[in-house]
Write a protein that holds these residues in place. Sequence first.
Motif, PDB file in Angstrom:
ATOM      1  N   GLU A  67       0.850  -1.221   0.000  1.00 48.13           N
ATOM      2  CA  GLU A  67       0.000   0.000   0.000  1.00 48.13           C
ATOM      3  C   GLU A  67       0.871   1.252   0.000  1.00 48.13           C
ATOM      4  O   GLU A  67       0.578   2.244  -0.664  1.00 48.13           O
ATOM      5  CB  GLU A  67      -0.882   0.016   1.267  1.00 48.13           C
ATOM      6  CG  GLU A  67      -2.011  -0.992   1.270  1.00 48.13           C
ATOM      7  CD  GLU A  67      -2.973  -0.769   0.119  1.00 48.13           C
ATOM      8  OE1 GLU A  67      -3.210  -1.723  -0.628  1.00 48.13           O
ATOM      9  OE2 GLU A  67      -3.390   0.391  -0.077  1.00 48.13           O
ATOM     10  N   LEU A  68       1.957   1.166   0.764  1.00 52.04           N
ATOM     11  CA  LEU A  68       2.877   2.306   0.887  1.00 52.04           C
ATOM     12  C   LEU A  68       3.516   2.612  -0.477  1.00 52.04           C
ATOM     13  O   LEU A  68       3.557   3.761  -0.927  1.00 52.04           O
ATOM     14  CB  LEU A  68       3.946   1.937   1.918  1.00 52.04           C
ATOM     15  CG  LEU A  68       4.672   3.035   2.677  1.00 52.04           C
ATOM     16  CD1 LEU A  68       3.746   4.138   3.128  1.00 52.04           C
ATOM     17  CD2 LEU A  68       5.434   2.455   3.865  1.00 52.04           C
ATOM     18  N   LEU A  69       3.940   1.568  -1.174  1.00 51.47           N
ATOM     19  CA  LEU A  69       4.594   1.763  -2.480  1.00 51.47           C
ATOM     20  C   LEU A  69       3.605   2.353  -3.487  1.00 51.47           C
ATOM     21  O   LEU A  69       3.944   3.212  -4.287  1.00 51.47           O
ATOM     22  CB  LEU A  69       5.153   0.436  -3.001  1.00 51.47           C
ATOM     23  CG  LEU A  69       6.337  -0.128  -2.214  1.00 51.47           C
ATOM     24  CD1 LEU A  69       6.830  -1.425  -2.840  1.00 51.47           C
ATOM     25  CD2 LEU A  69       7.482   0.888  -2.134  1.00 51.47           C
ATOM     26  N   ILE A  70       2.334   1.934  -3.385  1.00 54.47           N
ATOM     27  CA  ILE A  70       1.312   2.470  -4.296  1.00 54.47           C
ATOM     28  C   ILE A  70       1.105   3.956  -3.999  1.00 54.47           C
ATOM     29  O   ILE A  70       1.066   4.799  -4.896  1.00 54.47           O
ATOM     30  CB  ILE A  70      -0.002   1.673  -4.167  1.00 54.47           C
ATOM     31  CG1 ILE A  70       0.193   0.260  -4.737  1.00 54.47           C
ATOM     32  CG2 ILE A  70      -1.160   2.394  -4.873  1.00 54.47           C
ATOM     33  CD1 ILE A  70      -0.914  -0.726  -4.387  1.00 54.47           C
ATOM     34  N   ALA A  78      -2.939  -2.952  -8.176  1.00 54.66           N
ATOM     35  CA  ALA A  78      -3.259  -4.210  -8.870  1.00 54.66           C
ATOM     36  C   ALA A  78      -4.640  -4.042  -9.476  1.00 54.66           C
ATOM     37  O   ALA A  78      -5.610  -3.754  -8.777  1.00 54.66           O
ATOM     38  CB  ALA A  78      -3.243  -5.347  -7.865  1.00 54.66           C
ATOM     39  N   LYS A  79      -4.708  -4.178 -10.859  1.00 56.41           N
ATOM     40  CA  LYS A  79      -6.010  -4.004 -11.527  1.00 56.41           C
ATOM     41  C   LYS A  79      -6.918  -5.177 -11.139  1.00 56.41           C
ATOM     42  O   LYS A  79      -6.455  -6.333 -11.159  1.00 56.41           O
ATOM     43  CB  LYS A  79      -5.820  -3.993 -13.054  1.00 56.41           C
ATOM     44  CG  LYS A  79      -5.402  -2.610 -13.556  1.00 56.41           C
ATOM     45  CD  LYS A  79      -5.551  -2.495 -15.082  1.00 56.41           C
ATOM     46  CE  LYS A  79      -4.649  -1.340 -15.550  1.00 56.41           C
ATOM     47  NZ  LYS A  79      -3.273  -1.790 -15.884  1.00 56.41           N
ATOM     48  N   PRO A  80      -8.186  -4.843 -10.773  1.00 51.37           N
ATOM     49  CA  PRO A  80      -9.093  -5.953 -10.444  1.00 51.37           C
ATOM     50  C   PRO A  80      -9.235  -6.868 -11.663  1.00 51.37           C
ATOM     51  O   PRO A  80      -9.414  -6.366 -12.786  1.00 51.37           O
ATOM     52  CB  PRO A  80     -10.420  -5.261 -10.101  1.00 51.37           C
ATOM     53  CG  PRO A  80     -10.314  -3.866 -10.591  1.00 51.37           C
ATOM     54  CD  PRO A  80      -8.869  -3.532 -10.696  1.00 51.37           C
TER      55      PRO A  80
END
Lengths: 87, 87
Positions: A67-70, A78-80
């Motif tokens: 989450e931090l990197l995003i 990550a695309k659903p």
Amino acid sequence: MTVITQYVVVRDGEEKMTFTSKAEADAHDKMLDMAEKLFPLLQKSGALQSEKEVEDLALFLAREREELLIALNAKKTAKPKKPPTTA
Amino acid sequence: MTVITQYVVVRDGEEKMTFTSKAEADAHDKMLDMAEKLFPLLQKSGALQSEKEVEDLALFLAREREELLIALNAKKTAKPKKPPTTA
């Protein structure tokens, strides 16, 4: 009689956590490494009152690495996965 | 009479900061974007007492992006440049 293999994460001579799989032990060890490297940076922020709070936040952020990197634009969300189109 | 160009970072209709170079304005805008995305994650940690503290830490971590990426093993530390070897 049975022999089981245990993988124990040791830090500064202290047994931290025991795992039954090496991969999990390695992942935990890597997470502790990241938390250790996050500690001085979080301490420098001056945002937290005690070392314990800095440690807890460092562990939290190490666990939330993806989450931090995003959030830092260092990783794509990550695309659903598209449900298979029924023809 | 002179005409100067100003680059103003605006957030939710509010003028945040003025720059004389577009690159700096873009960098600041990007930093505010990252801080905004870090906010919910830091809030979820429960480590901070107030929204202001969460905001300050989010801004701090956005500014320290490179150090953060290194701590998270998402970036290599910049190797100190070797001084030219005098033959």
